[in-house]
Write a protein that holds these residues in place. Structure first.
Motif, PDB file in Angstrom:
ATOM      1  N   GLN A 283      82.138  71.361  65.349  1.00 22.49           N
ATOM      2  CA  GLN A 283      80.892  70.857  65.918  1.00 22.49           C
ATOM      3  C   GLN A 283      81.039  70.469  67.384  1.00 22.49           C
ATOM      4  N   GLU A 284      82.230  70.145  67.807  1.00 20.88           N
ATOM      5  CA  GLU A 284      82.440  69.757  69.203  1.00 20.88           C
ATOM      6  C   GLU A 284      82.329  70.987  70.111  1.00 20.88           C
ATOM      7  N   GLN A 285      81.733  70.773  71.277  1.00 24.51           N
ATOM      8  CA  GLN A 285      81.493  71.863  72.219  1.00 24.51           C
ATOM      9  C   GLN A 285      82.784  72.608  72.573  1.00 24.51           C
ATOM     10  N   GLU A 286      83.855  71.877  72.819  1.00 24.22           N
ATOM     11  CA  GLU A 286      85.109  72.511  73.236  1.00 24.22           C
ATOM     12  C   GLU A 286      85.644  73.448  72.168  1.00 24.22           C
ATOM     13  N   GLU A 287      85.619  73.002  70.918  1.00 24.44           N
ATOM     14  CA  GLU A 287      86.145  73.831  69.839  1.00 24.44           C
ATOM     15  C   GLU A 287      85.246  75.045  69.588  1.00 24.44           C
ATOM     16  N   ARG A 288      83.934  74.850  69.654  1.00 22.52           N
ATOM     17  CA  ARG A 288      83.013  75.974  69.467  1.00 22.52           C
ATOM     18  C   ARG A 288      83.184  76.997  70.588  1.00 22.52           C
ATOM     19  N   SER A 289      83.344  76.505  71.802  1.00 28.56           N
ATOM     20  CA  SER A 289      83.528  77.414  72.932  1.00 28.56           C
ATOM     21  C   SER A 289      84.802  78.225  72.776  1.00 28.56           C
ATOM     22  N   ARG A 290      85.837  77.583  72.289  1.00 29.40           N
ATOM     23  CA  ARG A 290      87.108  78.287  72.076  1.00 29.40           C
ATOM     24  C   ARG A 290      86.950  79.380  71.026  1.00 29.40           C
ATOM     25  N   LEU A 291      86.217  79.066  69.970  1.00 35.01           N
ATOM     26  CA  LEU A 291      85.988  80.032  68.900  1.00 35.01           C
ATOM     27  C   LEU A 291      85.227  81.248  69.420  1.00 35.01           C
ATOM     28  N   TRP A 292      84.118  81.011  70.149  1.00 35.82           N
ATOM     29  CA  TRP A 292      83.302  82.130  70.615  1.00 35.82           C
ATOM     30  C   TRP A 292      83.924  82.849  71.799  1.00 35.82           C
ATOM     31  N   ALA A 293      84.777  82.158  72.542  1.00 29.54           N
ATOM     32  CA  ALA A 293      85.505  82.860  73.596  1.00 29.54           C
ATOM     33  C   ALA A 293      86.413  83.920  72.992  1.00 29.54           C
ATOM     34  N   ALA A 294      87.017  83.597  71.851  1.00 26.52           N
ATOM     35  CA  ALA A 294      87.857  84.578  71.162  1.00 26.52           C
ATOM     36  C   ALA A 294      87.025  85.782  70.731  1.00 26.52           C
ATOM     37  N   ARG A 295      85.813  85.534  70.232  1.00 28.20           N
ATOM     38  CA  ARG A 295      84.934  86.641  69.832  1.00 28.20           C
ATOM     39  C   ARG A 295      84.525  87.480  71.051  1.00 28.20           C
ATOM     40  N   HIS A 296      84.174  86.818  72.137  1.00 27.55           N
ATOM     41  CA  HIS A 296      83.746  87.552  73.321  1.00 27.55           C
ATOM     42  C   HIS A 296      84.911  88.281  74.000  1.00 27.55           C
ATOM     43  N   ASN A 297      86.141  87.847  73.739  1.00 28.82           N
ATOM     44  CA  ASN A 297      87.313  88.518  74.297  1.00 28.82           C
ATOM     45  C   ASN A 297      87.840  89.612  73.382  1.00 28.82           C
ATOM     46  N   ALA A 298      87.035  89.978  72.383  1.00 30.03           N
ATOM     47  CA  ALA A 298      87.479  90.993  71.430  1.00 30.03           C
ATOM     48  C   ALA A 298      87.846  92.304  72.131  1.00 30.03           C
ATOM     49  N   TRP A 299      87.103  92.662  73.178  1.00 27.00           N
ATOM     50  CA  TRP A 299      87.380  93.899  73.918  1.00 27.00           C
ATOM     51  C   TRP A 299      88.794  93.878  74.494  1.00 27.00           C
ATOM     52  N   TYR A 300      89.169  92.764  75.122  1.00 30.81           N
ATOM     53  CA  TYR A 300      90.499  92.671  75.736  1.00 30.81           C
ATOM     54  C   TYR A 300      91.580  92.533  74.660  1.00 30.81           C
ATOM     55  N   ALA A 301      91.230  91.878  73.561  1.00 28.52           N
ATOM     56  CA  ALA A 301      92.185  91.783  72.451  1.00 28.52           C
ATOM     57  C   ALA A 301      92.460  93.163  71.867  1.00 28.52           C
ATOM     58  N   ALA A 302      91.422  93.987  71.770  1.00 27.57           N
ATOM     59  CA  ALA A 302      91.605  95.351  71.255  1.00 27.57           C
ATOM     60  C   ALA A 302      92.454  96.180  72.211  1.00 27.57           C
ATOM     61  N   LEU A 303      92.200  96.065  73.511  1.00 26.18           N
ATOM     62  CA  LEU A 303      92.990  96.810  74.492  1.00 26.18           C
ATOM     63  C   LEU A 303      94.462  96.422  74.430  1.00 26.18           C
ATOM     64  N   ALA A 304      94.731  95.160  74.094  1.00 29.98           N
ATOM     65  CA  ALA A 304      96.115  94.692  74.016  1.00 29.98           C
ATOM     66  C   ALA A 304      96.869  95.315  72.842  1.00 29.98           C
ATOM     67  N   LEU A 305      96.153  95.937  71.893  1.00 28.20           N
ATOM     68  CA  LEU A 305      96.826  96.611  70.776  1.00 28.20           C
ATOM     69  C   LEU A 305      97.636  97.814  71.255  1.00 28.20           C
ATOM     70  N   ARG A 306      97.179  98.438  72.357  1.00 32.21           N
ATOM     71  CA  ARG A 306      97.888  99.606  72.896  1.00 32.21           C
ATOM     72  C   ARG A 306      97.920  99.471  74.420  1.00 32.21           C
TER      73      ARG A 306
END
Length: 481
Positions: A332-355
């Motif tokens: 519920q805290e803004q910081e934790e929610r932001s961290r969670l959705w930042a991971a989702r929004h960084n999915a593109w870079y996370a996928a690129l890091a696979l290769r």
């Protein structure tokens, strides 16, 4: 214009080769400089190449010149000049598109509209605001931060709002707040010959109308092929009193998607419900340090009052358990929610890091909610059989998901397999009464699939509209049609 003339022009638009280059007329660049000033025109290779590509896998197609107009009058004058000289025009916002929509396949002039960045006509009581094409979604929400309002359409990238209108963008909040289609109320458009059109009338910002053709919807999703969107009047929403987010793992892809369908059928008013397959969840975990299980995963977010959220949390936990969901963690805290959705929004870079060292191509489709479990499972099977790296992530609350294909563009065989896979995925969605693109648009990459989706009569109607508004086929030629 007679029907015969209209049909003839439509045929001419269709016959023109998408890569027919046209050299700029003599002294044309000087004429551009006379309109906007020398510092706002560039023919340098670096500037041209920067404006000839987006985030897609399509090859860079640089324009012959780039201009930076400062206001709508300059856009009108530049457009009229290009129109008189038969020079193609390509609008450019932030270059975050995913289907080659900004490539100047016939050369011409790129209009970089980023310096037109005024926010005006905020009507807080009416929940509306007007923005120019240089305003991004983050800039708008920063401007609104003390008003109690926000603009929720969130495609991930900090895209230009007029660019988002041009591509009919969507994003993580669309399940509750809708896409750009339902959040654009009026557009100020510079037509190809320089004339100015207000699609709902100058200054108007009503919620609904039955007055004539819906011109606003015509230009939303037009991908720069009908005119320049130089201002958008947008619908705003009140900030929620309380927000809570969660993540949960599931035993299979089908279980996670089935849970999504159950949540929607139970009318739980989720604001976001995002799906990651086990490959994507593991990649995001390693890239963002979230310690997610390498399993099919749902990210959820609820907006409302403190009282209503407590009941919604209970409903979602019960439905998730019915489908094997586990490891529920609410934030519920803004910081934790932001961290969670930042991971989702960084999915593109996370996928690129696979290769590391490889490139990525993101393709998307959208199907009716009831067909979502089947298409996701079939797509996973197709990826395995094709030997491709393609983690899945999507706005499953809308029936929309993305496949982030990571490949070596120097490997012709792998590149061909990526192309074949994306065509199969698009046709699989069409076979399930869906669409070949839920939010990326057609651009260069999905023109053949568009024909299959809307049929010959649908495509012919689009050509007639294009010919009526852009008879010389100068606005972003080669895209969509």
């Amino acid at each position: 214009m007679t029907l015969r003339r209209l049909l003839g022009l439509a045929g001419a638009v269709g016959r023109r080769g998408c890569c027919d280059k046209r050299p700029l007329p003599p002294d044309f660049v000087e004429a551009l400089r006379a309109v906007v000033g020398a510092p706002n025109v560039s023919t340098a290779a670096a500037a041209r190449e920067q404006h000839g590509r987006d985030e897609s896998m399509h090859r860079c197609a640089p324009p012959d010149a780039v201009v930076w107009p400062q206001d709508v009058a300059q856009v009108q004058e530049l457009a009229a000049l290009c129109y008189r000289c038969d020079v193609p025009m390509v609008p450019f916002g932030t270059g975050t598109g995913l289907e080659g929509g900004v490539g100047a396949v016939q050369g011409g002039v790129c209009f970089d509209l980023s310096r037109m960045d005024r926010i005006s006509e905020l009507h807080a009581e009416d929940f509306t605001v007007a923005v120019e094409p240089g305003v991004t979604r983050k800039a708008l929400n920063s401007y609104l931060r003390t008003s109690g309002l926000w603009f929720p359409v969130d495609p991930g990238a900090d895209a230009s709002l007029c660019g988002m209108a041009a591509t009919r963008a969507s994003g993580t909040n669309a399940v509750r707040y809708g896409t750009m289609k339902s959040n654009v109320l009026n557009l100020r458009v510079v037509l190809p010959d320089g004339r100015l059109l207000h699609t709902a009338g100058p200054g108007r910002h009503f919620r609904k109308s039955a007055a004539g053709y819906d011109l606003t919807s015509l230009f939303v999703g037009s991908e720069g092929t009908l005119g320049f969107l130089t201002r958008a009047t947008l619908r705003l929403h009140p900030l929620p009193e309380a927000v809570v987010a969660a993540v949960s793992a599931f035993p299979s892809v089908r279980a996670a998607v089935d849970c999504t369908v159950s949540v929607l059928q139970a009318a739980v008013p989720v604001a976001r419900i995002e799906f990651l397959d086990e490959v994507m969840a593991d990649a995001c975990s390693r890239y963002s340090g979230l310690r997610l299980s390498a399993a099919a995963t749902l990210f959820l977010e609820l907006h409302g009052s403190q009282h209503s959220l407590a009941e919604q949390v209970r409903q979602i936990e019960e439905l998730a358990r019915l489908h094997g969901g586990s490891g529920f963690a609410w934030a519920q805290e803004q910081e934790e929610r932001s961290r969670l959705w930042a991971a989702r929004h960084n999915a593109w870079y996370a996928a690129l890091a696979l290769r590391p060292g490889c490139k990525g191509y993101s393709t998307d489709v959208c199907v009716p909610i009831s067909r979502l479990p089947d298409i996701v499972v079939e797509t996973k099977r197709d990826l395995e059989e094709s030997g491709l790296t393609g983690p899945l992530v999507g706005h499953v609350g809308d029936g929309n998901f993305h496949c982030l294909l990571i490949f070596d563009p120097e490997d012709p065989d792998e590149t061909r397999r990526v192309k074949d896979f994306t065509d199969r995925l698009g046709r699989r969605a069409l076979a399930l009464d869906g669409t070949c693109t839920g939010e990326h648009g057609v651009g260069l990459g999905k023109r053949a699939l568009l024909r299959e989706e809307v049929g010959e009569e649908g495509l012919a109607t689009m050509r007639h509209i294009k010919a009526a508004l852009d008879p010389k086929n100068l606005m972003n030629p080669g895209k969509v049609l």
